[in-house]
Scaffold this active site. Structure first.
Site, PDB file in Angstrom:
ATOM      1  N   HIS A  87       7.143   9.592  12.490  1.00 44.66           N
ATOM      2  CA  HIS A  87       7.162   8.866  11.212  1.00 44.66           C
ATOM      3  C   HIS A  87       7.656   7.440  11.444  1.00 44.66           C
ATOM      4  O   HIS A  87       8.597   7.219  12.195  1.00 44.66           O
ATOM      5  CB  HIS A  87       8.062   9.595  10.210  1.00 44.66           C
ATOM      6  CG  HIS A  87       7.851   9.116   8.804  1.00 44.66           C
ATOM      7  ND1 HIS A  87       8.310   7.895   8.361  1.00 44.66           N
ATOM      8  CD2 HIS A  87       7.206   9.677   7.751  1.00 44.66           C
ATOM      9  CE1 HIS A  87       7.954   7.733   7.093  1.00 44.66           C
ATOM     10  NE2 HIS A  87       7.280   8.802   6.703  1.00 44.66           N
ATOM     11  N   GLU A 156      -0.550   6.962   8.305  1.00 43.22           N
ATOM     12  CA  GLU A 156       0.321   6.355   7.304  1.00 43.22           C
ATOM     13  C   GLU A 156       0.520   4.871   7.627  1.00 43.22           C
ATOM     14  O   GLU A 156       1.369   4.521   8.462  1.00 43.22           O
ATOM     15  CB  GLU A 156       1.697   7.030   7.327  1.00 43.22           C
ATOM     16  CG  GLU A 156       1.676   8.481   6.938  1.00 43.22           C
ATOM     17  CD  GLU A 156       3.004   8.900   6.318  1.00 43.22           C
ATOM     18  OE1 GLU A 156       3.005   9.298   5.151  1.00 43.22           O
ATOM     19  OE2 GLU A 156       4.038   8.791   6.993  1.00 43.22           O
ATOM     20  N   GLY A 162       6.075   3.833   0.585  1.00 46.93           N
ATOM     21  CA  GLY A 162       7.091   3.477  -0.404  1.00 46.93           C
ATOM     22  C   GLY A 162       6.880   2.129  -1.077  1.00 46.93           C
ATOM     23  O   GLY A 162       7.764   1.629  -1.770  1.00 46.93           O
ATOM     24  N   SER A 198       2.393   6.020  -0.469  1.00 46.44           N
ATOM     25  CA  SER A 198       2.320   5.698  -1.899  1.00 46.44           C
ATOM     26  C   SER A 198       1.303   6.520  -2.693  1.00 46.44           C
ATOM     27  O   SER A 198       0.754   6.043  -3.685  1.00 46.44           O
ATOM     28  CB  SER A 198       2.058   4.198  -2.100  1.00 46.44           C
ATOM     29  OG  SER A 198       3.168   3.450  -1.660  1.00 46.44           O
ATOM     30  N   GLY A 219       5.519  11.260  -0.153  1.00 44.21           N
ATOM     31  CA  GLY A 219       6.966  11.051  -0.149  1.00 44.21           C
ATOM     32  C   GLY A 219       7.515  11.057  -1.565  1.00 44.21           C
ATOM     33  O   GLY A 219       7.758  12.108  -2.154  1.00 44.21           O
ATOM     34  N   GLY A 220       7.688   9.865  -2.125  1.00 44.12           N
ATOM     35  CA  GLY A 220       8.320   9.707  -3.445  1.00 44.12           C
ATOM     36  C   GLY A 220       7.770  10.627  -4.524  1.00 44.12           C
ATOM     37  O   GLY A 220       8.537  11.195  -5.319  1.00 44.12           O
TER      38      GLY A 220
HETATM   39  P1  PGA Z   1       5.653   7.593   0.035  1.00 43.13           P
HETATM   40  O1  PGA Z   1       6.118   8.138   1.455  1.00 43.13           O
HETATM   41  O2  PGA Z   1       4.659   8.561  -0.515  1.00 43.13           O
HETATM   42  O3  PGA Z   1       6.898   7.510  -0.767  1.00 43.13           O
HETATM   43  O4  PGA Z   1       5.015   6.240   0.281  1.00 43.13           O
HETATM   44  C1  PGA Z   1       5.214   8.705   2.351  1.00 43.13           C
HETATM   45  C2  PGA Z   1       5.892   9.014   3.655  1.00 43.13           C
HETATM   46  O5  PGA Z   1       6.811   8.295   4.041  1.00 43.13           O
HETATM   47  O6  PGA Z   1       5.551   9.997   4.327  1.00 43.13           O
END
Ligand code: PGA
Length: 238
Positions: A87, A156, A162, A198, A219-220
Protein backbone atom coordinates in the site's frame (compact mmCIF):
# COMPACT_ATOMS: atom_id res chain seq x y z
CA UNK A 1 -19.21 -11.03 -9.41
CA UNK A 2 -16.62 -8.65 -8.03
CA UNK A 3 -14.20 -8.45 -5.14
CA UNK A 4 -14.96 -5.71 -2.64
CA UNK A 5 -12.06 -5.05 -0.29
CA UNK A 6 -12.73 -2.72 2.63
CA UNK A 7 -9.65 -1.15 4.18
CA UNK A 8 -10.45 0.38 7.55
CA UNK A 9 -6.84 1.47 8.14
CA UNK A 10 -6.12 2.63 11.71
CA UNK A 11 -9.56 4.12 12.20
CA UNK A 12 -12.07 3.29 14.97
CA UNK A 13 -11.57 2.64 18.66
CA UNK A 14 -12.89 -0.50 20.29
CA UNK A 15 -16.33 0.96 21.05
CA UNK A 16 -16.76 2.17 17.50
CA UNK A 17 -15.64 -1.20 16.19
CA UNK A 18 -18.17 -2.99 18.40
CA UNK A 19 -20.98 -1.10 16.72
CA UNK A 20 -19.42 -1.60 13.28
CA UNK A 21 -19.09 -5.34 13.93
CA UNK A 22 -22.81 -5.53 14.77
CA UNK A 23 -23.63 -3.79 11.49
CA UNK A 24 -21.26 -6.06 9.56
CA UNK A 25 -23.37 -9.07 10.54
CA UNK A 26 -26.16 -7.68 8.36
CA UNK A 27 -24.02 -7.13 5.26
CA UNK A 28 -25.38 -8.89 2.20
CA UNK A 29 -22.55 -9.65 -0.23
CA UNK A 30 -25.02 -10.50 -3.01
CA UNK A 31 -22.64 -13.16 -4.26
CA UNK A 32 -19.62 -10.86 -4.44
CA UNK A 33 -16.46 -11.65 -2.47
CA UNK A 34 -16.32 -9.11 0.34
CA UNK A 35 -13.06 -8.81 2.25
CA UNK A 36 -12.66 -6.61 5.33
CA UNK A 37 -9.14 -5.54 6.33
CA UNK A 38 -9.10 -4.78 10.03
CA UNK A 39 -6.51 -3.51 12.47
CA UNK A 40 -4.94 -6.55 14.11
CA UNK A 41 -6.46 -5.62 17.48
CA UNK A 42 -9.95 -6.25 16.07
CA UNK A 43 -9.29 -9.51 14.21
CA UNK A 44 -10.42 -11.79 17.01
CA UNK A 45 -13.61 -9.82 17.65
CA UNK A 46 -14.71 -9.75 14.01
CA UNK A 47 -18.18 -11.26 13.63
CA UNK A 48 -18.93 -14.17 11.36
CA UNK A 49 -20.67 -12.98 8.25
CA UNK A 50 -20.70 -12.97 4.51
CA UNK A 51 -17.19 -11.61 4.23
CA UNK A 52 -13.59 -12.73 4.57
CA UNK A 53 -11.07 -11.35 7.02
CA UNK A 54 -7.94 -9.55 5.89
CA UNK A 55 -5.01 -8.00 7.70
CA UNK A 56 -3.62 -4.66 6.59
CA UNK A 57 -0.04 -5.82 6.98
CA UNK A 58 2.08 -8.89 7.69
CA UNK A 59 5.66 -9.24 8.89
CA UNK A 60 8.50 -9.13 6.36
CA UNK A 61 10.80 -10.78 8.88
CA UNK A 62 10.44 -14.45 8.09
CA UNK A 63 11.30 -16.94 10.87
CA UNK A 64 12.45 -14.18 13.23
CA UNK A 65 11.28 -13.42 16.76
CA UNK A 66 10.77 -9.65 16.74
CA UNK A 67 8.94 -7.35 19.14
CA UNK A 68 5.86 -5.76 17.61
CA UNK A 69 5.74 -7.92 14.47
CA UNK A 70 2.79 -10.13 13.51
CA UNK A 71 3.49 -13.34 11.62
CA UNK A 72 1.50 -15.06 8.93
CA UNK A 73 0.97 -18.00 11.26
CA UNK A 74 -0.55 -15.70 13.90
CA UNK A 75 -2.81 -14.02 11.34
CA UNK A 76 -3.95 -17.32 9.83
CA UNK A 77 -4.77 -18.60 13.31
CA UNK A 78 -7.12 -15.60 13.73
CA UNK A 79 -8.99 -16.51 10.53
CA UNK A 80 -7.20 -14.10 8.21
CA UNK A 81 -7.53 -15.17 4.57
CA UNK A 82 -6.01 -12.13 2.79
CA UNK A 83 -3.40 -9.49 3.52
CA UNK A 84 -2.62 -6.13 1.94
CA UNK A 85 0.98 -5.63 0.74
CA UNK A 86 2.58 -2.62 -0.95
CA UNK A 87 0.00 0.00 0.00
CA UNK A 88 1.35 3.44 -0.92
CA UNK A 89 0.81 4.69 2.63
CA UNK A 90 3.35 2.11 3.79
CA UNK A 91 5.65 2.68 0.83
CA UNK A 92 5.72 6.36 1.82
CA UNK A 93 5.45 6.50 5.62
CA UNK A 94 7.27 3.27 6.48
CA UNK A 95 9.69 3.41 3.54
CA UNK A 96 8.76 -0.14 2.59
CA UNK A 97 10.49 -1.32 -0.58
CA UNK A 98 10.47 -4.29 -2.94
CA UNK A 99 12.42 -6.65 -0.68
CA UNK A 100 9.84 -6.02 2.08
CA UNK A 101 6.99 -6.82 -0.32
CA UNK A 102 8.75 -9.96 -1.57
CA UNK A 103 9.21 -11.18 2.01
CA UNK A 104 5.69 -10.25 3.05
CA UNK A 105 4.19 -12.06 0.06
CA UNK A 106 6.32 -15.12 0.83
CA UNK A 107 5.30 -15.02 4.51
CA UNK A 108 1.64 -14.82 3.50
CA UNK A 109 1.91 -17.65 0.97
CA UNK A 110 3.77 -19.84 3.48
CA UNK A 111 0.74 -19.53 5.73
CA UNK A 112 -2.05 -19.93 3.18
CA UNK A 113 -2.92 -16.22 3.13
CA UNK A 114 -3.80 -14.59 -0.20
CA UNK A 115 -2.15 -11.31 -1.13
CA UNK A 116 -3.62 -8.04 -2.33
CA UNK A 117 -0.56 -6.36 -3.85
CA UNK A 118 -1.03 -2.60 -4.33
CA UNK A 119 0.64 -0.64 -7.08
CA UNK A 120 0.13 2.90 -8.34
CA UNK A 121 1.84 6.02 -9.62
CA UNK A 122 2.24 9.36 -7.86
CA UNK A 123 0.84 12.57 -9.31
CA UNK A 124 4.23 13.73 -10.60
CA UNK A 125 4.88 10.34 -12.21
CA UNK A 126 1.49 10.61 -13.91
CA UNK A 127 2.18 14.16 -15.07
CA UNK A 128 5.57 13.08 -16.44
CA UNK A 129 3.93 10.32 -18.47
CA UNK A 130 5.64 7.62 -16.40
CA UNK A 131 2.58 5.70 -15.21
CA UNK A 132 3.16 2.56 -17.30
CA UNK A 133 6.88 2.45 -16.57
CA UNK A 134 6.25 2.76 -12.81
CA UNK A 135 3.54 0.12 -12.79
CA UNK A 136 5.63 -2.29 -14.81
CA UNK A 137 8.53 -1.87 -12.38
CA UNK A 138 6.31 -2.32 -9.33
CA UNK A 139 4.95 -5.53 -10.86
CA UNK A 140 8.10 -7.13 -12.23
CA UNK A 141 10.55 -6.28 -9.47
CA UNK A 142 8.30 -7.99 -6.93
CA UNK A 143 6.45 -10.72 -8.81
CA UNK A 144 9.65 -11.98 -10.49
CA UNK A 145 10.79 -12.97 -7.00
CA UNK A 146 7.77 -14.69 -5.49
CA UNK A 147 5.61 -17.68 -6.18
CA UNK A 148 2.86 -16.70 -8.59
CA UNK A 149 -0.10 -17.98 -6.64
CA UNK A 150 -2.93 -16.33 -4.76
CA UNK A 151 -2.01 -12.77 -5.69
CA UNK A 152 -4.55 -10.10 -6.57
CA UNK A 153 -3.33 -6.76 -7.90
CA UNK A 154 -4.88 -3.51 -6.63
CA UNK A 155 -4.24 -0.51 -8.86
CA UNK A 156 -4.34 2.50 -6.58
CA UNK A 157 -3.04 5.76 -8.05
CA UNK A 158 -1.41 7.54 -5.11
CA UNK A 159 -3.07 10.82 -6.11
CA UNK A 160 -6.52 9.21 -5.88
CA UNK A 161 -6.20 7.81 -2.36
CA UNK A 162 -8.24 9.80 0.13
CA UNK A 163 -8.28 12.80 -2.23
CA UNK A 164 -11.79 12.57 -3.67
CA UNK A 165 -10.21 12.35 -7.15
CA UNK A 166 -10.75 9.38 -9.44
CA UNK A 167 -9.33 8.61 -12.88
CA UNK A 168 -11.56 9.14 -15.90
CA UNK A 169 -13.10 6.02 -17.38
CA UNK A 170 -10.91 5.83 -20.51
CA UNK A 171 -7.75 6.39 -18.50
CA UNK A 172 -8.63 3.67 -16.02
CA UNK A 173 -9.65 1.26 -18.77
CA UNK A 174 -6.30 1.76 -20.51
CA UNK A 175 -4.27 1.42 -17.31
CA UNK A 176 -5.99 -1.72 -16.05
CA UNK A 177 -5.67 -3.31 -19.49
CA UNK A 178 -1.97 -2.38 -19.48
CA UNK A 179 -1.53 -4.04 -16.06
CA UNK A 180 -3.32 -7.20 -17.20
CA UNK A 181 -1.35 -7.33 -20.47
CA UNK A 182 1.93 -6.89 -18.61
CA UNK A 183 1.04 -9.75 -16.27
CA UNK A 184 -0.07 -11.99 -19.11
CA UNK A 185 2.98 -11.21 -21.24
CA UNK A 186 5.47 -11.87 -18.45
CA UNK A 187 3.83 -14.73 -16.58
CA UNK A 188 1.28 -16.19 -18.98
CA UNK A 189 -1.30 -15.87 -16.21
CA UNK A 190 -4.55 -13.98 -15.76
CA UNK A 191 -4.56 -11.96 -12.55
CA UNK A 192 -7.52 -10.22 -10.98
CA UNK A 193 -7.02 -6.45 -10.87
CA UNK A 194 -8.92 -4.15 -8.51
CA UNK A 195 -9.21 -0.39 -8.59
CA UNK A 196 -8.76 1.64 -5.39
CA UNK A 197 -8.77 5.34 -4.57
CA UNK A 198 -11.69 7.53 -3.46
CA UNK A 199 -14.39 5.03 -4.43
CA UNK A 200 -17.75 5.95 -2.89
CA UNK A 201 -21.34 4.88 -3.25
CA UNK A 202 -21.85 8.08 -5.29
CA UNK A 203 -19.09 7.52 -7.86
CA UNK A 204 -18.80 3.72 -8.14
CA UNK A 205 -21.31 3.84 -11.03
CA UNK A 206 -18.75 5.78 -13.08
CA UNK A 207 -16.91 2.54 -13.78
CA UNK A 208 -19.93 0.30 -14.24
CA UNK A 209 -19.15 -0.45 -17.88
CA UNK A 210 -15.51 -1.36 -17.25
CA UNK A 211 -15.64 -5.14 -17.27
CA UNK A 212 -11.88 -5.17 -17.01
CA UNK A 213 -12.12 -4.18 -13.32
CA UNK A 214 -12.45 -7.23 -11.06
CA UNK A 215 -13.39 -5.23 -7.97
CA UNK A 216 -12.62 -2.32 -5.69
CA UNK A 217 -10.39 -1.48 -2.73
CA UNK A 218 -12.32 0.94 -0.59
CA UNK A 219 -10.93 3.04 2.25
CA UNK A 220 -12.97 5.95 3.63
CA UNK A 221 -16.29 4.75 2.22
CA UNK A 222 -15.97 1.43 4.04
CA UNK A 223 -16.27 3.05 7.48
CA UNK A 224 -20.05 2.77 7.32
CA UNK A 225 -21.50 -0.64 6.63
CA UNK A 226 -24.48 1.05 4.94
CA UNK A 227 -22.09 2.61 2.39
CA UNK A 228 -20.44 -0.74 1.69
CA UNK A 229 -23.90 -2.20 1.19
CA UNK A 230 -24.86 0.58 -1.23
CA UNK A 231 -21.67 -0.01 -3.22
CA UNK A 232 -22.36 -3.74 -3.32
CA UNK A 233 -25.96 -3.11 -4.41
CA UNK A 234 -24.80 -0.84 -7.22
CA UNK A 235 -22.13 -3.14 -8.60
CA UNK A 236 -24.46 -6.12 -8.34
CA UNK A 237 -27.18 -4.62 -10.51
CA UNK A 238 -24.75 -3.66 -13.29
P1 PGA B 1 -9.81 5.71 -0.05
O1 PGA B 1 -8.63 4.71 0.32
O2 PGA B 1 -10.93 4.90 -0.61
O3 PGA B 1 -10.15 6.40 1.22
O4 PGA B 1 -9.24 6.66 -1.10
C1 PGA B 1 -8.30 3.63 -0.50
C2 PGA B 1 -7.08 2.93 0.03
O5 PGA B 1 -6.22 3.58 0.62
O6 PGA B 1 -6.95 1.71 -0.10
Amino acid sequence: MKLVVCNLKNRMDSLEFKKYAEDLKTLDSKGNTVIVALSNIFLLSAPFGRFQLASQDITSLIDAVVTGEVTGHQLASCGVKYTIVGHSERRISKKEINIDFINKITEAQNNGIKVIYCIGETLSEKENGETEKVLEQQILEVLNNVELKDIIIAYEPVWAIGSGKIPNVEELDTTIKYIKDTLRKNYDLNFKVLYGGSITEENVDTFKDLNVIDGYLIGGASLKVASIQNIIDKISTN
